[in-house]
Write a protein that holds these residues in place. Structure first.
Motif, PDB file in Angstrom:
ATOM      1  N   ASN A   9       0.815  -1.218   0.000  1.00  7.56           N
ATOM      2  CA  ASN A   9       0.000   0.000   0.000  1.00  7.56           C
ATOM      3  C   ASN A   9       0.847   1.266   0.000  1.00  7.56           C
ATOM      4  OD1 ASN A   9      -2.469  -1.490   0.039  1.00  7.56           O
ATOM      5  ND2 ASN A   9      -2.091  -1.882   2.204  1.00  7.56           N
ATOM      6  N   GLY A  14       1.111  -1.477  -4.747  1.00  4.26           N
ATOM      7  CA  GLY A  14       0.154  -2.026  -3.796  1.00  4.26           C
ATOM      8  C   GLY A  14       0.658  -3.292  -3.126  1.00  4.26           C
ATOM      9  N   GLY A  40      -0.821  -2.921  -8.488  1.00  4.28           N
ATOM     10  CA  GLY A  40      -1.099  -1.556  -8.062  1.00  4.28           C
ATOM     11  C   GLY A  40       0.045  -0.586  -8.321  1.00  4.28           C
ATOM     12  N   ASN A 103      -0.795  -3.757 -13.004  1.00  5.85           N
ATOM     13  CA  ASN A 103      -0.189  -5.006 -12.539  1.00  5.85           C
ATOM     14  C   ASN A 103       0.817  -5.476 -13.571  1.00  5.85           C
ATOM     15  OD1 ASN A 103      -2.068  -4.706 -10.525  1.00  5.85           O
ATOM     16  ND2 ASN A 103      -3.441  -6.268 -11.302  1.00  5.85           N
TER      17      ASN A 103
END
Length: 156
Positions: A9, A14, A40, A103
């Motif tokens: 995150n 991500g 992410g 991704n």
């Protein structure tokens, strides 16, 4: 126990994960493949990873290599030994006008087993550091304790 995935995150990523379910080798000169996937991604131009191996003498870093997945590239073998059990590798997107988002597979590390490796050898490959972002000065960086990631080669 080490995981195959870390939820990060961050500003530029991500999560990172190691693709696969089993890592094995039966003798010297064999490649153990670790493919690193990221989810992410945002504004990514470059990344760096460092793995630690234990025990120290089961891999031949000079015969190992990293193959980034396009648009990322690397130079030479893509790996650099930075100590007796640490290997640094990474990639960069040379098209600065098109930072990577979404991704993506970052690439595959090919760790070559050393002379003393046998079918009964067991080795730990731990992700000790990961850094990713739009530039060398603007990055999300994570140490091994934050990541808690790795694999066991020839897990019993």
């Amino acid at each position: 126990l080490l995981n195959l995935k870390a939820e990060l995150n961050g500003r530029y990523i991500g999560e990172i994960s190691i693709d696969g379910t089993r890592w094995a080798a039966t003798g010297p000169g064999q490649a153990v493949e670790l493919t690193f996937d990221a989810a992410g991604l945002d504004q990514v131009v470059q990344f760096e990873l460092i793995v630690e191996t234990e025990p120290v003498d089961l891999f031949d870093f000079n015969a190992s290599s990293f193959a980034p997945q396009g648009p990322f590239v690397t130079f030479g073998s893509g790996v650099e030994a930075i100590g007796e059990n640490r290997l640094r590798f990474g990639g960069a997107n040379l098209n600065l006008r098109s930072p990577v988002a979404g991704n993506r597979t970052l690439g595959t590390l090919f760790l070559t087993t050393a002379t003393g490796f046998s079918a009964s050898s067991s080795a730990l490959v731990r992700l000790a550091f990961f850094s990713i972002g739009p530039s060398s000065s603007e990055r999300d960086s994570y140490d091994g304790d934050q990541l808690n990631m790795g694999v066991v080669v020839n897990a019993r």
